[in-house]
Write an enzyme that holds these catalytic residues in place. Structure first.
Site: not given
Length: 259
Positions: A7-9, A11, A13, A109-110, A187
């Site tokens: 569980a990341g910020n 997504n 997975v 944790a990651d 640009t």
């Protein structure tokens, strides 16, 4: 089989593993309000599409940097997979490595899981780069101790900040420029050069400084989806491990089963 959840910020997975072999991998946008029931409906459908069933999952392990998401993921494991989820970093799956920094409890944790997996897969001092919401660059010494690192804005975060703060700049895709020049003529190409080559320059520069401070040869291990995008235009990476976090969770699970 094992269901490993990272569980990341940005997504969450979900990966289904048979031993350390990844059989399926799915991601959903991180939302701490998402309930166990919502996860279950979504995940059950995806498992079925790949020819699997919830009954085949006999273990769940979770790594999370989003504390508010933890309870619902634990309830998902208990209610729908009939097992207690192990939480990486908590008994019985403590890190099992030295965390040689001033505030060990603050290590995400990651990053800890990546350090464990990288040390298990590669010898010597390691510099582990994870391209996520934030890009982290960590030093794991030859004994497997976490020695510290760097946190920088992720490339998507950098692009979002640029576009939101400059009214006339368009949103662009992050991709390797077709032309190797660093002098853009319009640009969009100028933005692409600044984001892409600027990020490579940052990574190369920080890795060089870290190697100088370490004072010993250090192998550079990259993970995260954008690692492959950068690989074609830099030789800073010695190895790319797309499933480093998932492999680390599988290793922690195996350790817990032996305990």
């Amino acid at each position: 089989m094992l269901l490993a959840i990272d569980a990341g910020n940005t997504n969450v997975v979900f990966a289904l593993l048979d031993g350390r072999e990844v059989k399926g991998r799915w991601r959903i946008a991180t939302d701490p309000r998402r309930t166990a029931d919502e996860y279950a409906v979504w995940l059950s459908q995806l498992l079925s599409l790949e020819g699997y069933d919830r009954s085949q999952v006999d273990g769940v392990i979770v790594s999370t940097v989003v504390p508010r998401a933890t309870h619902n993921l634990q309830w998902l494991a208990e209610k729908y997979f009939k097992t207690d989820a192990l939480i990486a970093g908590q008994k019985p799956v403590e890190w099992g490595m030295a965390i040689d920094v001033q505030e060990p409890q603050s290590l995400g944790a990651d990053r800890a899981v990546n350090a464990i997996a990288a040390h298990a897969l590669h010898e010597g001092d390691l510099i582990v780069i994870d391209f996520g919401t934030a890009s982290t660059i960590d030093w794991v010494d030859f004994r497997g101790a976490y020695k510290g690192g760097i946190i920088a804005p992720g490339i998507n975060l950098s692009l979002d900040a640029l576009v939101s703060a400059a009214a006339k700049l368009p949103r662009i895709a992050i991709e390797a420029p077709a032309d190797p020049t660093v002098i853009g003529r319009d640009t969009v190409s100028q933005m692409n050069i600044g984001i892409y080559w600027g990020y490579i320059a940052m990574i190369e520069g920080l890795v060089a400084r870290m190697k100088a401070e370490i004072g010993r040869p250090a192998k550079v291990i990259a993970t995260g989806g954008l690692a492959v995008l950068f690989e074609q235009h830099t030789d800073v990476f010695d190895a790319i491990e797309p499933d480093l976090t998932i492999q680390g969770l599988a290793m922690l699970w195996e350790r817990a089963q032996r305990a």
